[in-house]
Design an enzyme around this catalytic site. Structure first.
Site, PDB file in Angstrom:
ATOM      1  N   SER A   1      22.392  23.815 -26.115  1.00  0.00           N
ATOM      2  CA  SER A   1      23.676  23.646 -26.787  1.00  0.00           C
ATOM      3  C   SER A   1      24.865  23.858 -25.862  1.00  0.00           C
ATOM      4  O   SER A   1      25.069  23.118 -24.917  1.00  0.00           O
ATOM      5  CB  SER A   1      23.751  24.563 -28.002  1.00  0.00           C
ATOM      6  N   HIS A   2      25.633  24.904 -26.111  1.00  0.00           N
ATOM      7  CA  HIS A   2      26.885  25.168 -25.400  1.00  0.00           C
ATOM      8  C   HIS A   2      26.671  26.024 -24.153  1.00  0.00           C
ATOM      9  O   HIS A   2      27.638  26.345 -23.457  1.00  0.00           O
ATOM     10  CB  HIS A   2      27.843  25.895 -26.342  1.00  0.00           C
TER      11      HIS A   2
ATOM     12  N   ASP B   1      30.751  20.053 -27.268  1.00  0.00           N
ATOM     13  CA  ASP B   1      29.968  20.903 -26.371  1.00  0.00           C
ATOM     14  C   ASP B   1      28.832  20.127 -25.711  1.00  0.00           C
ATOM     15  O   ASP B   1      28.762  18.904 -25.815  1.00  0.00           O
ATOM     16  CB  ASP B   1      29.439  22.132 -27.115  1.00  0.00           C
TER      17      ASP B   1
ATOM     18  N   ASP C   1      25.629  19.649 -26.270  1.00  0.00           N
ATOM     19  CA  ASP C   1      24.721  18.781 -27.034  1.00  0.00           C
ATOM     20  C   ASP C   1      25.417  18.057 -28.185  1.00  0.00           C
ATOM     21  O   ASP C   1      24.771  17.366 -28.953  1.00  0.00           O
ATOM     22  CB  ASP C   1      23.524  19.581 -27.557  1.00  0.00           C
TER      23      ASP C   1
ATOM     24  N   ASP D   1      27.132  19.178 -30.948  1.00  0.00           N
ATOM     25  CA  ASP D   1      27.189  19.631 -32.339  1.00  0.00           C
ATOM     26  C   ASP D   1      28.404  20.519 -32.640  1.00  0.00           C
ATOM     27  O   ASP D   1      28.644  20.863 -33.795  1.00  0.00           O
ATOM     28  CB  ASP D   1      25.880  20.318 -32.757  1.00  0.00           C
ATOM     29  N   ARG D   2      29.168  20.888 -31.611  1.00  0.00           N
ATOM     30  CA  ARG D   2      30.362  21.714 -31.836  1.00  0.00           C
ATOM     31  C   ARG D   2      31.628  20.912 -31.521  1.00  0.00           C
ATOM     32  O   ARG D   2      31.567  19.902 -30.842  1.00  0.00           O
ATOM     33  CB  ARG D   2      30.311  22.972 -30.965  1.00  0.00           C
TER      34      ARG D   2
ATOM     35  N   LYS E   1      25.105  20.483 -37.465  1.00  0.00           N
ATOM     36  CA  LYS E   1      26.552  20.393 -37.324  1.00  0.00           C
ATOM     37  C   LYS E   1      26.859  19.228 -36.406  1.00  0.00           C
ATOM     38  O   LYS E   1      26.014  18.812 -35.612  1.00  0.00           O
ATOM     39  CB  LYS E   1      27.126  21.707 -36.815  1.00  0.00           C
TER      40      LYS E   1
END
Length: 557
Positions: free
Chosen positions: A115-116, A280, A282, A284-285, A379
């Site tokens: 992710s982030h 971010d 991936d 999703d943010r 998300k």
């Protein structure tokens, strides 16, 4: 495929392969250890019994992604998987992968992402399993995977030449069907079915249109953003920056907040750009940031919920609204005004997914820059960005010149303002973090904090409630305990302490502070000013500095 082609490899368990809320995240060098990645992938397959399955595979393109995809192909072929749908070059944003699982009715998917978290050979990698609804695996599956990792003695694979991930089309590997697809196309079609792209385009190219800047932070959203903003909405190439996806995210930290997305903040302020946004690693943010106007994630989801009627997807009304427990209560007031069902859930998107699958939730968000709806089960950063453009386009129809700040002030006037911030103390000593949590637990258990009053620079705060947040899922009855320690004060303010499971080493302590006001003179105050006294009190009660040895947080959002 003949069983003779299957190679059985003896192995031993590795400690600590426990998937958190978003899969297994560790340093790349840990995943590169002999058998380590193979053990975890086999544990997934041992848990879900994938014979005859169609699975989606892809990720954010971080370092070690392509070797990991090849390992998954070899192990999937040996475990009876029928078909893999893989994004070209092993790429899928997390929201795009969720959509592919749902659209093509796959049995699940393996997402390669941390992710982030930063990427590169000295940073993080991650593997996450998503189920057939497109969402993260629930605890009963992740628990089973973890148990398998503790007793694993062998894994199976088929040896063969590497599959060329760069060519779109169908191929096969030892009887395993493989479709390599464009990772952007289906996702773009999804967004076009949700939002009023015609209205947005007219607004952006009209007299009241606002200059836009999207920063991909060298994460996976680069090609998606270019397809949306440049190719579809017709914006100039200068509307996107840092949109070449890189294995190490350009050496940056691909987390869209005021600390790490400084490349967006600096460009927006320098150019006085009215609408800026970032995503971010991936995808999703998200962060929404215009010149002089930062939208907190808590406010963002509340505004989107309030304006949902201008988004075609929600023309039929809202089924329900929800937020994670640490997120501010801004959306609660919208739910009450709209008379729709409201839920407060633990951190972790899978909790929203259960409610969505039951038809009881439309829009939801987490304070950690995650926002989304029931169009998928993750998300979705770009969804939130386009939602804001749709809202601005609609607002400008009625009142030309309306910007982000105008939308926020109108929202506060209607619902009040929830000042909100999060302090992250990253990679602190796990022992120290657990001692702090234990001390707070003891104070909560004996209720010694109740009715205590604490002075601060901005007045007194009296503790009204102290509890540990537990959650009983209204759909499946499962119980999630110890999801955070909550202190509520007599004026409605709230402080939450939580140990995070998204880091790759050490512990991360998160402190959340929230103060609600309906006083219009407070609406334009700086967040730090609005929360100053409450933060003082939170640090004093928790003795955070003494326990963690930190004078200030790693990140403030």
């Amino acid at each position: 495929m003949s069983k003779a082609n299957v190679k059985v490899v003896s192995t031993k368990p590795y400690e600590g392969q426990k998937p958190g809320t978003s899969g297994l995240r560790k340093r790349v060098k840990i995943f590169q250890q002999e058998h380590y990645t193979e053990n975890f992938v086999q544990a997934i397959f041992d848990s879900v019994k994938p014979e005859g399955f169609t699975l989606v595979v892809g990720g954010d393109g971080r370092f070690f992604s392509k070797p990991a995809v090849q390992k998954i192909i070899a192990i999937a072929a040996a475990n009876g998987v029928k078909k893999l749908i893989i994004g070209k070059d092993g790429i899928f944003s997390t929201p795009a992968a969720s959509n592919i699982i749902r659209k093509y009715k796959a049995n699940g998917g393996i997402l390669l992402t941390a992710s982030h978290n930063p990427g590169g050979p000295d940073n993080d990698f991650g593997i996450k399993y998503n189920v057939s609804n497109g969402g993260p695996a629930p605890e009963n599956i992740t628990d089973k995977i973890y148990e398998k990792t503790k007793s694993i003695s062998e894994y199976k694979l088929v040896e063969g030449p590497e599959v060329d991930l760069s060519k779109i089309g169908s191929t096969e590997f030892a009887g395993l069907a493989i479709d390599i697809i464009d990772p952007v196309k289906d996702y773009l079609e999804l967004l076009e079915s949700i939002f009023d792209f015609g209205l947005i385009k007219s607004f952006l190219h009209g007299p009241s249109g606002q200059k836009v800047l999207f920063d991909g932070l060298h994460g996976v959203t680069g090609p998606y953003a270019r397809a949306i903003f440049v190719d579809t909405l017709g914006l100039p190439e200068s509307s996107v920056q840092n949109c070449v996806a890189l294995p190490d995210f350009g050496g940056g930290h691909p987390d869209p907040n005021l600390t790490y997305a400084h490349s967006l903040v600096e460009a927006v302020e320098k150019g006085q750009i009215p609408f800026g946004a970032a995503s971010d690693g991936d995808g999703d943010r998200n962060m929404i940031y215009g010149a002089g106007a930062f939208v907190t994630p808590s406010d963002s989801v509340a505004v989107i919920a309030d304006w949902a009627h201008v988004i075609p997807y929600f023309k039929g009304g809202l089924k329900g609204l929800a937020r994670s427990m640490p997120t501010s209560g801004a959306i609660d007031y919208v739910a009450k005004a709209k008379n729709v069902e409201f839920f407060e859930v633990p951190t972790g998107w899978k909790f929203f997914g259960n409610l969505m699958d039951a038809g009881r939730l439309s829009i939801c968000g987490e304070e950690s820059f995650g926002t989304g709806s029931d169009h998928i089960r993750e998300k979705d950063g770009l969804w939130a960005v386009v939602a804001w453009l749709n809202i601005l386009a609609a607002a400008n129809q009625d009142k030309p010149g309306t910007g982000i700040k105008d939308i926020l002030l109108a929202h506060y006037k209607k619902y009040g303002r929830s000042f909100f911030s999060r302090y992250d103390y990253e990679e602190v000593s796990s022992d120290a973090a657990h001692k702090m949590v234990s001390a707070l637990d003891a104070a909560i258990k004996d209720q010694s904090l109740i009715n205590q009053t604490f002075d601060s620079a901005t007045g007194e705060f009296a503790v009204a409630q102290a509890f540990v947040f537990d959650y009983t899922d209204p759909i499946d009855g499962s119980v999630s305990r110890n999801q955070g320690q909550v202190l509520r004060f007599a004026d409605g303010s709230r402080v939450v302490f939580r140990l995070s499971g998204t880091g790759s080493q050490g512990a991360t302590v998160r402190l959340y502070v929230e103060r609600y006001t309906t006083d219009p003179s407070q609406f334009e105050k700086d967040t730090a000013e609005g929360l100053k006294g409450l933060i003082e009190v939170a640090l004093r009660i928790s003795k955070l500095k003494e326990f963690l040895g930190r004078d200030k947080p790693t990140v403030i959002t």
